[in-house]
Design a protein around this motif. Structure first.
Motif, PDB file in Angstrom:
ATOM      1  N   LYS A  13       0.819  -1.218   0.000  1.00 35.41           N
ATOM      2  CA  LYS A  13       0.000   0.000   0.000  1.00 35.41           C
ATOM      3  C   LYS A  13       0.853   1.268   0.000  1.00 35.41           C
ATOM      4  O   LYS A  13       0.388   2.330  -0.398  1.00 35.41           O
ATOM      5  N   THR A  16       1.427   3.352  -3.349  1.00 33.61           N
ATOM      6  CA  THR A  16       0.235   4.094  -3.767  1.00 33.61           C
ATOM      7  C   THR A  16      -0.002   5.294  -2.855  1.00 33.61           C
ATOM      8  O   THR A  16      -0.302   6.389  -3.330  1.00 33.61           O
ATOM      9  N   LYS A  19       2.180   8.239  -3.702  1.00 40.70           N
ATOM     10  CA  LYS A  19       1.706   8.995  -4.876  1.00 40.70           C
ATOM     11  C   LYS A  19       0.651  10.013  -4.465  1.00 40.70           C
ATOM     12  O   LYS A  19       0.645  11.138  -4.952  1.00 40.70           O
TER      13      LYS A  19
END
Length: 164
Positions: A13, A16, A19
């Motif tokens: 995780k 992501t 980002k």
């Protein structure tokens, strides 16, 4: 310097989340539980209200050191394991190993989307002790049944199978 640390269960995780949230956060993973009942022995003090005797999982010592080190670098830690009773218990166990005085809150999100994560960070909360207690009760029952009843059942089943 990052002002907050987000600790999730799964390392997958983190990429992501980076980002979505960028460099104002540090990210770490607990890779699941960090403490549990001991692998050897009963691990429940039946003379003191069935108090669990937790131990650090042997393969999590490095993870715990990494979490502690990261927690010392930030103003607050957001405990973000999965949003279920198991995740709540993982958050509670992580909180117990953080350096003394560490400020932390529980943050949950049901989806790894920018909107879900940023919205969750706007609503940090305390750890839900009722969910932790529910997970502990289930875990203690598993241990009690496993240690106390399984040997009896094994003998009974063996007797039925062997005709004794």
């Amino acid at each position: 310097m990052a002002k907050a640390l987000i600790i999730v269960e799964s390392p997958s995780k983190i990429k992501t989340l980076k980002k979505f949230l960028g460099s104002k956060y540090l990210f770490e993973s607990s890779v699941g539980h960090v403490r549990d009942l001991p692998q050897k022995g009963f691990g429940i003090d039946v003379d003191h209200d069935f108090e669990p005797e937790y131990a650090i999982l042997p393969d999590k010592k490095e993870v715990i050191e990494r979490l502690k080190k990261a927690a010392k670098q930030v103003d607050i830690v957001y405990l973000s394991p999965d949003p279920d009773r198991e995740g709540e218990a993982i958050a509670w166990h992580i909180a117990s190993i953080l350096p003394k005085g560490t400020k932390y809150k529980r943050v949950t999100f049901n989806a790894i989307t920018k909107d879900a994560v940023t919205e969750a960070l706007k609503h940090p909360r305390d750890i839900d002790q009722s969910l932790v207690d529910a997970q502990q009760a289930r875990r203690l029952l598993d241990r009690i049944v496993g240690y106390k009843i399984s040997p009896i059942l094994t003998r009974r089943v063996e007797g039925i199978v062997t005709g004794k």
